[in-house]
Write an enzyme that holds these catalytic residues in place. Structure first.
Site, PDB file in Angstrom:
ATOM      1  CB  CYS A 114      52.925  41.835  28.734  1.00 24.70           C
ATOM      2  SG  CYS A 114      51.472  41.587  29.749  1.00 24.70           S
ATOM      3  CG  HIS A 250      51.826  42.435  24.646  1.00 28.75           C
ATOM      4  ND1 HIS A 250      51.235  41.207  24.837  1.00 28.75           N
ATOM      5  CD2 HIS A 250      51.315  43.299  25.634  1.00 28.75           C
ATOM      6  CE1 HIS A 250      50.637  41.260  26.079  1.00 28.75           C
ATOM      7  NE2 HIS A 250      50.770  42.489  26.497  1.00 28.75           N
ATOM      8  CG  ASN A 280      47.309  41.175  27.848  1.00 28.87           C
ATOM      9  OD1 ASN A 280      48.359  40.386  27.674  1.00 28.87           O
ATOM     10  ND2 ASN A 280      47.778  42.375  28.538  1.00 28.87           N
TER      11      ASN A 280
END
Ligand code: UT7
Length: 323
Positions: A114, A250, A280
């Protein structure tokens, strides 16, 4: 005079299929209410059968090239941040290079889960500052739907597919924080935490595997480390939270985003939030959010933008740039 890596174009691509939370109620002991209240996610996009990370990346790259008014042959480096490559090798970046019809320069992938886009931006910036490249196409692209355990309600409701891309070009600045372009980066990792978030397959097992996560522990680290890395990056150029126009975090969980903004001392009215629509998307989440922020007229030339991310490794970091 200082060389700077300045954003010249941005674009994104989301697969057509939108999956609302209620879809999961049909097969799992879960609810729309739980998913929204614990994560902020309302829907996500999933790639169609046969649709690959490199295809999503190529769509996003074309949109960024369009905005920059550039041709693929103008690009001398392609960096793709991904943890879901089409194949173990070659890199997704070379697949994008081929799809764009670019036969010169160089292309490679960055794998920092990520945090991948922050790592890719930092690499691109270093290469531009070193004079190794003048125009770099930086992409974050993922198909996390391919590595879900559909029986694990604590992970499969959280992730989505997508891609975002931006083009950085070398320009000459005066060397102050008023310059446009990347002003500072801060990268960190701590492999002691490698078992908190991982995929249980790969070359060693000869199968792709599925994502495993200790959600609560990752959450705890995220809340502690994200504001810290953003502050560190800002301090490197003598800036602080008051100078920030937009935080583009993020997009993993609205509660992490809110708590990081609070710690940084930035109001939610200065944070770009897309987690409700994308879930996500790992390395794609920041370029997707940047692209949405620009297309909604929020992020404008001259704005000070801070991006921050954390993911498997653990790996985390931040980029400060003037748009
Ligand atoms: O992008 C990489 C970084 N990743 C992240 O940042 C993710 C970080 N972690 C998180 O976002 C959160 O920890 C989650 C959203 C994954 C979970 O939220 P939480 O508030 O930490 O919940 P929890 O894991 O403590 O679970 C609470 C309860 C548990 O039940 P019991 O043990 O209290 O009876 C879970 O079994 O919620 C249960 N649960 C669910 N219930 C309904 C877990 N998943 C679900 C679900 N639906 N989908």
């Amino acid at each position: 005079m200082t060389r700077r890596a300045v954003v010249k174009g941005i674009g994104h691509y989301l697969p057509e299929r939108i999956v609302p939370n209620t879809e999961f109620e049909k097969t799992l002991d879960t609810s729309n209410d739980w998913i929204v209240s614990r994560s902020g996610i309302e829907r996500r996009h999933f790639a169609a059968e046969g649709e690959t990370t490199s295809q999503l990346a190529t769509h996003a790259a074309k949109a960024a090239l369009d905005m920059a008014g550039m041709d693929a042959s103008d690009i001398d480096a392609i960096i793709v941040a991904t943890s879901t490559p089409d194949n173990t090798f070659p890199s997704v970046a070379t697949m994008v290079q081929s799809a764009l019809g670019n036969t010169t320069g160089f292309a490679f992938d960055v794998q920092a889960v990520c945090a991948g886009f922050v790592y890719a931006m930092s690499n691109a910036n270093a290469m531009i500052l070193a004079g190794q490249a003048d125009r770099v196409l930086v992409i974050g692209a993922e198909t996390f739907s391919r590595i879900m355990d559909w029986t694990d309600r604590s992970t499969c409701v959280l992730f989505g597919d997508g891609a975002g891309a931006l083009i950085l070009e070398a320009e000459t600045g005066i060397g102050t924080s008023d310059d446009r372009g990347i002003l500072a980066t801060d990268l960190n990792s701590d492999g002691r935490y490698k078992d908190l978030l991982y995929v249980d397959g790969g070359v060693a097992t000869q199968n792709t595997g599925v994502l495993r996560m200790e959600g609560k522990e990752v959450f705890r680290h995220a809340v502690e480390k994200l504001a810290q890395t953003a502050d560190t990056a800002l301090e490197k150029v003598g800036l602080s939270a008051e100078d920030v126009d937009w935080v583009v975090p993020h997009q993993a969980n609205i509660r992490i985003i809110q708590s990081t903004a609070r710690k940084l001392g930035v109001g939610m009215d200065r944070v770009v939030v897309t987690v409700q629509d994308h879930g996500n998307t790992s390395a794609a989440s920041i370029p997707l959010a940047l692209s949405v922020g620009v297309s909604e007229g929020k992020i404008k030339p001259g704005d000070l933008v801070v991006t921050e991310a954390i993911g498997g490794g653990l790996a985390w970091g931040a980029v400060v740039l003037r748009w």
